[in-house]
Design an enzyme around this catalytic site. Structure first.
Site, PDB file in Angstrom:
ATOM      1  N   GLU A   1      -6.089   5.036  13.553  1.00  0.00           N
ATOM      2  CA  GLU A   1      -7.048   4.122  14.178  1.00  0.00           C
ATOM      3  C   GLU A   1      -7.755   4.701  15.397  1.00  0.00           C
ATOM      4  O   GLU A   1      -8.704   4.092  15.899  1.00  0.00           O
ATOM      5  CB  GLU A   1      -6.372   2.798  14.556  1.00  0.00           C
ATOM      6  CG  GLU A   1      -5.414   2.856  15.736  1.00  0.00           C
ATOM      7  CD  GLU A   1      -3.993   3.235  15.374  1.00  0.00           C
ATOM      8  OE1 GLU A   1      -3.105   3.110  16.239  1.00  0.00           O
ATOM      9  OE2 GLU A   1      -3.754   3.648  14.213  1.00  0.00           O
TER      10      GLU A   1
ATOM     11  N   ASP B   1      -3.333  -6.643  15.299  1.00  0.00           N
ATOM     12  CA  ASP B   1      -2.681  -5.331  15.324  1.00  0.00           C
ATOM     13  C   ASP B   1      -2.677  -4.733  16.726  1.00  0.00           C
ATOM     14  O   ASP B   1      -1.792  -3.947  17.070  1.00  0.00           O
ATOM     15  CB  ASP B   1      -3.405  -4.353  14.387  1.00  0.00           C
ATOM     16  CG  ASP B   1      -2.808  -4.350  12.990  1.00  0.00           C
ATOM     17  OD1 ASP B   1      -1.659  -4.789  12.839  1.00  0.00           O
ATOM     18  OD2 ASP B   1      -3.491  -3.910  12.054  1.00  0.00           O
TER      19      ASP B   1
ATOM     20  N   HIS C   1      -1.049   1.683  16.182  1.00  0.00           N
ATOM     21  CA  HIS C   1      -1.319   0.488  17.010  1.00  0.00           C
ATOM     22  C   HIS C   1      -0.260   0.339  18.105  1.00  0.00           C
ATOM     23  O   HIS C   1       0.463  -0.665  18.176  1.00  0.00           O
ATOM     24  CB  HIS C   1      -1.358  -0.770  16.131  1.00  0.00           C
ATOM     25  CG  HIS C   1      -2.395  -0.727  15.052  1.00  0.00           C
ATOM     26  ND1 HIS C   1      -3.750  -0.769  15.297  1.00  0.00           N
ATOM     27  CD2 HIS C   1      -2.274  -0.633  13.698  1.00  0.00           C
ATOM     28  CE1 HIS C   1      -4.422  -0.720  14.161  1.00  0.00           C
ATOM     29  NE2 HIS C   1      -3.554  -0.622  13.176  1.00  0.00           N
TER      30      HIS C   1
ATOM     31  N   ARG D   1       0.838  -1.193   0.000  1.00  0.00           N
ATOM     32  CA  ARG D   1       0.000   0.000   0.000  1.00  0.00           C
ATOM     33  C   ARG D   1       0.880   1.252   0.000  1.00  0.00           C
ATOM     34  O   ARG D   1       2.077   1.191   0.282  1.00  0.00           O
ATOM     35  CB  ARG D   1      -0.930   0.001   1.223  1.00  0.00           C
ATOM     36  CG  ARG D   1      -2.027  -1.049   1.155  1.00  0.00           C
ATOM     37  CD  ARG D   1      -2.825  -1.122   2.439  1.00  0.00           C
ATOM     38  NE  ARG D   1      -2.078  -1.753   3.516  1.00  0.00           N
ATOM     39  CZ  ARG D   1      -2.539  -1.960   4.745  1.00  0.00           C
ATOM     40  NH1 ARG D   1      -3.754  -1.535   5.055  1.00  0.00           N
ATOM     41  NH2 ARG D   1      -1.806  -2.565   5.663  1.00  0.00           N
TER      42      ARG D   1
ATOM     43  N   LYS E   1       1.368   1.848   7.258  1.00  0.00           N
ATOM     44  CA  LYS E   1       1.648   1.043   8.446  1.00  0.00           C
ATOM     45  C   LYS E   1       2.553   1.790   9.415  1.00  0.00           C
ATOM     46  O   LYS E   1       3.187   2.783   9.078  1.00  0.00           O
ATOM     47  CB  LYS E   1       2.302  -0.281   8.047  1.00  0.00           C
ATOM     48  CG  LYS E   1       1.350  -1.253   7.368  1.00  0.00           C
ATOM     49  CD  LYS E   1       0.099  -1.527   8.193  1.00  0.00           C
ATOM     50  CE  LYS E   1       0.385  -2.299   9.464  1.00  0.00           C
ATOM     51  NZ  LYS E   1      -0.855  -2.496  10.279  1.00  0.00           N
TER      52      LYS E   1
ATOM     53  N   TYR F   1      -1.209   4.635  10.513  1.00  0.00           N
ATOM     54  CA  TYR F   1      -1.613   3.687  11.551  1.00  0.00           C
ATOM     55  C   TYR F   1      -0.432   3.487  12.500  1.00  0.00           C
ATOM     56  O   TYR F   1       0.725   3.391  12.068  1.00  0.00           O
ATOM     57  CB  TYR F   1      -1.993   2.333  10.940  1.00  0.00           C
ATOM     58  CG  TYR F   1      -3.326   2.319  10.233  1.00  0.00           C
ATOM     59  CD1 TYR F   1      -4.507   2.568  10.924  1.00  0.00           C
ATOM     60  CD2 TYR F   1      -3.417   2.052   8.867  1.00  0.00           C
ATOM     61  CE1 TYR F   1      -5.735   2.544  10.285  1.00  0.00           C
ATOM     62  CE2 TYR F   1      -4.635   2.032   8.212  1.00  0.00           C
ATOM     63  CZ  TYR F   1      -5.797   2.276   8.927  1.00  0.00           C
ATOM     64  OH  TYR F   1      -6.999   2.260   8.285  1.00  0.00           O
TER      65      TYR F   1
END
Length: 371
Positions: A118, A270, A96, A15, A75, A94
């Site tokens: 998120e 995640d 996490h 991505r 990510k 993101y």
């Protein structure tokens, strides 16, 4: 503002943080965008498309990180990327963090302003920047689970939908949020027998109205969960506590009593996973076996369908990216409570309470950082 887009370096992650269309949105508002060479090439977004949209191309990630005021990724930054962040630089991706003390420590040390997709909330409730990837992962969970039920993949050799005269497989879905609902849609479509568990009775009632007797709904308590899991051929874990580590709902003892050759897909991985036996895996080596049960715990499931995922993600993230570029992070966060909820680490402080509690940091509110 100069916005930078590095190429993702996590295992089998294709991505990209901005599509050419998203670049155009920023450039049209007077901003500059620098994209690492071949950042989107694996999904058919070549450098010429980015330059046509108004971006310039950088030879290396080092150049992107060194020049950009804001880094837009997909990510969480890997260790090498964390080391390139600098104080005051915006990181929009993101994160996490709750189950990841190493990354959290690196981001705290960097002094960067780290905004997590998120945990950004929406005016109508929910987590709108997490939702598109949860939709993808939920749908993929049934696809991945069905594949690994095949004997050649180590499974029990079961076709989820069965055939006339042979019973369909039993899919148990833990959590009726975005992941669970999308998994449910795919599981019902496959012809499987489906049970979904959640603590929100209103949500179960909504699903019952849509699917009727094609599914079974159960209020999630320890007894109901154990009975469902032990009868399942495929279990999908889709629970979420925003920003916090996922609760371990399925114990090692329960896994030990499951059918041999059954499959669990832990979409919550995640955030640490909701199976006690889970640990993160990659697309290169997606599964492991515990007590005869196959565990699929890929931490970036949507990366397998990277083109679809990139466009879906950009639809959700570009609005806030434009706002951050237009206003700068202080004013943008001060003006928008929902965006402010995305601030997880800021200039050496942990600013999301669930992360601070999970990892033992002093919690400093986003309001106090801005104030």
């Amino acid at each position: 503002m100069l916005v930078g887009v590095p190429k993702e370096i996590k295992n089998h992650e294709y991505r990209v943080g901005l599509t050419p269309a998203s670049v155009h949105e920023l450039v049209a508002r007077g901003h500059h965008v620098i994209v690492q060479h071949n950042a989107g090439a694996e999904i058919g977004l070549d450098d010429s498309q980015y330059t046509t949209a108004g971006a310039s191309i950088a030879d290396s990630a080092q150049e992107v990180f060194a020049r950009a005021d804001m880094i837009v990724k997909v990510k969480e930054p890997q260790a090498a990327e964390c080391a390139m962040l600098r104080p005051g630089q915006i990181l929009y991706t993101y994160l996490h963090l709750a189950p990841d003390p190493e990354q959290t420590a690196a981001l705290v040390a960097s002094g960067a302003v780290c905004i997590a997709y998120e945990t950004i909330t929406g005016p109508g409730g929910g987590l709108p920047l997490l939702a598109p990837m949860s939709e993808v992962a939920g749908r993929m969970s049934i696809q991945a689970g069905a594949s690994h039920l095949e004997k050649s993949k180590g499974g029990m050799g079961l076709l989820l939908g069965g055939v006339p005269g042979v019973a369909a497989g039993h899919v148990v879905i833990i959590g009726a949020g975005v992941v669970g609902t999308n998994a449910l849609q795919m599981a019902v479509g496959s012809g499987a027998r489906v049970t979904v568990l959640d603590k929100n009775v209103d949500r179960l009632r909504q699903l019952d109205l849509v699917y009727g007797n094609r599914i079974a709904t159960l209020y999630s308590n320890a007894h109901a969960l154990e009975e469902a899991v032990l009868s399942a051929d495929l279990v999908v874990g889709g629970v979420l506590v925003p920003g916090a580590a996922a609760p371990k709902l399925v114990t090692h003892a329960m896994v030990g009593r499951m059918k041999k050759g059954s499959v669990v897909v832990d979409v919550a991985i995640d955030q640490g996973g909701c199976f006690e036996t889970s640990h993160p895996t990659t697309h290169a080596d997606p599964t492991f076996v515990v007590d005869g049960v196959i565990h699929y715990c890929v931490a970036n499931m949507p990366g397998a369908v990277a083109r679809t995922s990139t466009f879906a993600l950009n639809n959700a993230t570009i609005g806030h990216a434009v706002t951050l570029a237009n206003k700068g992070w202080r004013r943008a966060l001060a003006d928008d409570l929902h965006l402010r909820h995305g601030l997880n680490v800021c200039e050496g402080k942990v600013t999301f309470e669930a992360v601070a509690q999970a990892l033992g940091y002093d919690y400093v509110s986003a309001d106090s950082v801005l104030g």
